[in-house]
Design an enzyme around this catalytic site. Structure first.
Site, PDB file in Angstrom:
ATOM      1  N   LYS A 150      -4.512   7.451   6.580  1.00  0.00           N
ATOM      2  CA  LYS A 150      -3.966   8.559   7.372  1.00  0.00           C
ATOM      3  C   LYS A 150      -3.333   9.634   6.504  1.00  0.00           C
ATOM      4  O   LYS A 150      -3.115  10.748   6.950  1.00  0.00           O
ATOM      5  CB  LYS A 150      -2.979   8.063   8.439  1.00  0.00           C
ATOM      6  CG  LYS A 150      -1.838   7.178   7.951  1.00  0.00           C
ATOM      7  CD  LYS A 150      -0.937   6.810   9.127  1.00  0.00           C
ATOM      8  CE  LYS A 150      -0.380   5.409   9.114  1.00  0.00           C
ATOM      9  NZ  LYS A 150       0.175   4.877   7.892  1.00  0.00           N
TER      10      LYS A 150
ATOM     11  N   LYS B  49      -0.874   5.566  -5.846  1.00  0.00           N
ATOM     12  CA  LYS B  49      -0.073   6.669  -5.290  1.00  0.00           C
ATOM     13  C   LYS B  49       0.619   7.454  -6.393  1.00  0.00           C
ATOM     14  O   LYS B  49       0.725   8.675  -6.324  1.00  0.00           O
ATOM     15  CB  LYS B  49       0.952   6.126  -4.291  1.00  0.00           C
ATOM     16  CG  LYS B  49       0.319   5.698  -2.979  1.00  0.00           C
ATOM     17  CD  LYS B  49       1.375   5.417  -1.933  1.00  0.00           C
ATOM     18  CE  LYS B  49       0.739   4.961  -0.628  1.00  0.00           C
ATOM     19  NZ  LYS B  49       1.701   4.500   0.356  1.00  0.00           N
TER      20      LYS B  49
ATOM     21  N   LYS C 231     -10.162   3.462   0.852  1.00  0.00           N
ATOM     22  CA  LYS C 231      -9.874   3.053   2.233  1.00  0.00           C
ATOM     23  C   LYS C 231      -9.641   4.277   3.125  1.00  0.00           C
ATOM     24  O   LYS C 231      -9.222   5.336   2.647  1.00  0.00           O
ATOM     25  CB  LYS C 231      -8.673   2.104   2.281  1.00  0.00           C
ATOM     26  CG  LYS C 231      -7.347   2.767   2.043  1.00  0.00           C
ATOM     27  CD  LYS C 231      -6.163   1.921   2.493  1.00  0.00           C
ATOM     28  CE  LYS C 231      -4.897   2.740   2.294  1.00  0.00           C
ATOM     29  NZ  LYS C 231      -3.683   2.156   2.754  1.00  0.00           N
TER      30      LYS C 231
END
Ligand code: TYM
Length: 477
Positions: A348, A264, A345
């Site tokens: 969302k 991230k 992965k």
């Protein structure tokens, strides 16, 4: 009259206090108070010729020095003692015969009025066992009620309202949540809205998503008689205070090792320190409710391992205070991959909406996305880690169809990706249809969703309160 004398006037048997297993007398507090109050309840022993435990014995049991706080308030069988901010009550079992008992708050601004009989019943209902078999001295141990209760299983897990819920969330987590709801009576699921601030979402968007995520979770069919849904920020004080205490026990280097942080941080222009300390808040989310089982997808494995380490370190340093939780991951497909890149992965927060199937996608969207999903040119379909896209589609089909892996391979032998995609599309549409329909019904009823959250908060708050009070007393606050 000095404190020891006040206690000595009553006739408790000294020897029994010595016999008492001091490990079992831990920190304690009154429910509803934010400061711990330890309650000793002693059987009325006035007929016996035994001697009274003096203050030093009590201090030894409690593990800290005590002073009697207000000698005049010490009625027969009841003494209030205080160490620092911590108020403790010592009372004789004859207290239960009284018409009224007043349990004062530590600052004396309020009191709980209760009949002796009800008080006893309350203690029993709450699971504060008496040591009645052996002891003239009875101990009701408030701080550890939460710990005692956690001898049962308590399932806790969370989801960030950071985007529309995906098939990854559903198959990786929610399906297991539902399974645990069948198995256990205590299931707490929450919106990790504090966690979602790490990516600095637009406030209006976040508000919408919080609502949407709760409604989607309910639409997934969570049985609200057995599962409690709440919002992390509604109990934010408990979560973050524990997180702070945990942060003081977490080696900084461990946070740097977290794969999700590294990934991230690479993607975000601005990296706030919350992104790094995120797993500490997760550990607190779990520990504050004395969780024993945490159903999550594979991507949370590392965070959960760190949470277990932090809790172990806390218990090791300060004494057993909360269980070390186990992770519960799906046996098949613990990691659902993106439709457009089988090596990352399904997420969302991925801005490419074609990479995900969202739980609220309509049949046309589902058809289109699966049709465009990345595959390879090998017509032979089988699970192979070197073919992540095909393996992912086969895996999703396997879970939705309930077939064994070998059966899936058999079914699609030599059929090519188009056939798999057609069957998969059908399976996904059917699996998501009831969720979408239920969501449509619920989304029109905002009040119902808010009511679910407020009931959830009311249900879990006493537990958070108990754990935090026990933790604070343990660390010396
Ligand atoms: P979040 O919101 O990213 O995901 C919620 C749950 O869905 C699982 N999941 C997946 N499983 C399989 N394949 C995928 N592609 C996939 N994507 C998501 C996640 O593993 C998770 O179980 N930090 C957590 C929220 C959280 C939490 C907690 C969870 C905060 N505190 C305490 C458990 C306990 C998160 O961001 O999940």
């Amino acid at each position: 009259m000095d404190s020891a004398e006040i206690l000595r006037k009553r006739k408790y048997r000294h020897s029994l206090v010595r016999d008492f297993d001091s490990d079992r007398v831990l920190s304690a507090f009154l429910l509803g108070d934010d400061r711990p109050t330890l309650i000793f309840i002693c059987q009325n022993n006035s007929d016996s010729s035994g001697t009274l435990p003096d203050l030093r014995d009590l201090e030894r049991i409690v593990g800290m020095s005590l002073t009697v706080r207000d000698a005049r308030k010490v009625e027969d069988g009841l003494a209030v003692v205080q160490q620092g901010q911590v108020q403790r009550v010592v009372l004789d079992e004859s207290a239960f015969d009284r018409e009224k008992i007043y349990l004062r708050s530590p600052d004396n601004t309020s009191a709980l009025e209760i009949s002796g009989e009800d008080f006893k019943a309350l203690l029993e209902d709450l699971g504060f066992e008496t040591e009645s078999e052996t002891a003239r001295l009875r101990i009701y141990d408030f701080g550890y009620a939460a710990v005692r209760q956690s001898a049962q299983n308590r399932v806790v897990s969370g989801i960030q309202p950071s985007g529309d819920m995906t098939l990854g969330n559903y198959l990786g987590a929610v399906v297991n949540w539902q399974k645990q709801v069948e198995n256990y009576d205590e299931n707490f699921f929450f919106l990790a809205d504090l966690h979602s601030l790490t990516t600095l979402p637009d406030p209006a968007d976040l508000r919408d998503r919080i609502f949407k995520t709760v409604a989607t979770l309910v639409a997934c069919g969570l049985d609200l008689d057995k599962a409690t849904l709440f919002r992390q920020s509604d109990l934010g004080g408990y979560h973050t205070e524990l997180a702070w205490i945990f942060s003081c026990l977490t080696p900084e280097g461990r946070l740097e090792q977290m794969t999700q942080f590294k990934e991230k941080a690479r993607k975000q222009e601005f990296v706030g320190s919350g992104l790094k300390t995120y797993p500490i808040l997760m550990a607190a989310d779990i520990a504050i409710y004395q969780a024993t089982l945490v159903p999550v997808g594979e991507d949370q494995r590392q965070h959960l391992e760190l949470a277990r380490e932090i809790i172990r370190r806390f218990n090791g340093r300060y004494g057993y205070t909360m269980p070390v939780p186990k992770a519960d991951m799906p046996q098949v497909l613990a990691r659902v991959m993106s439709l457009t890149d089988g090596t990352s992965k399904m997420s969302k927060s991925n801005p490419n909406r074609d990479s995900c199937i969202y739980l609220l996608d309509n049949p046309d969207d589902i058809k289109r996305k699966i049709k465009r999903a990345k595959t390879d040119s090998n017509r032979d379909l089988f699970f192979d880690e070197n073919r992540p896209e095909i393996s992912n589609l086969l895996g999703i089909y396997q879970v939705l169809s309930g077939l064994a892996q070998a059966e899936v391979v058999e079914q699609f032998k030599g059929q090519g990706a188009a056939k798999l995609k057609a069957q998969l599309t059908e399976a996904v549409i059917e699996a998501l249809r009831p969720i979408r329909e239920q969501y449509d019904r619920l989304s029109a009823d905002r009040d119902r969703v808010l009511e679910i959250l407020s009931q959830g908060k009311a249900r879990v708050e006493p537990i958070a309160q108990q754990t935090l009070a026990a933790v604070k007393q343990r660390v010396g606050l």
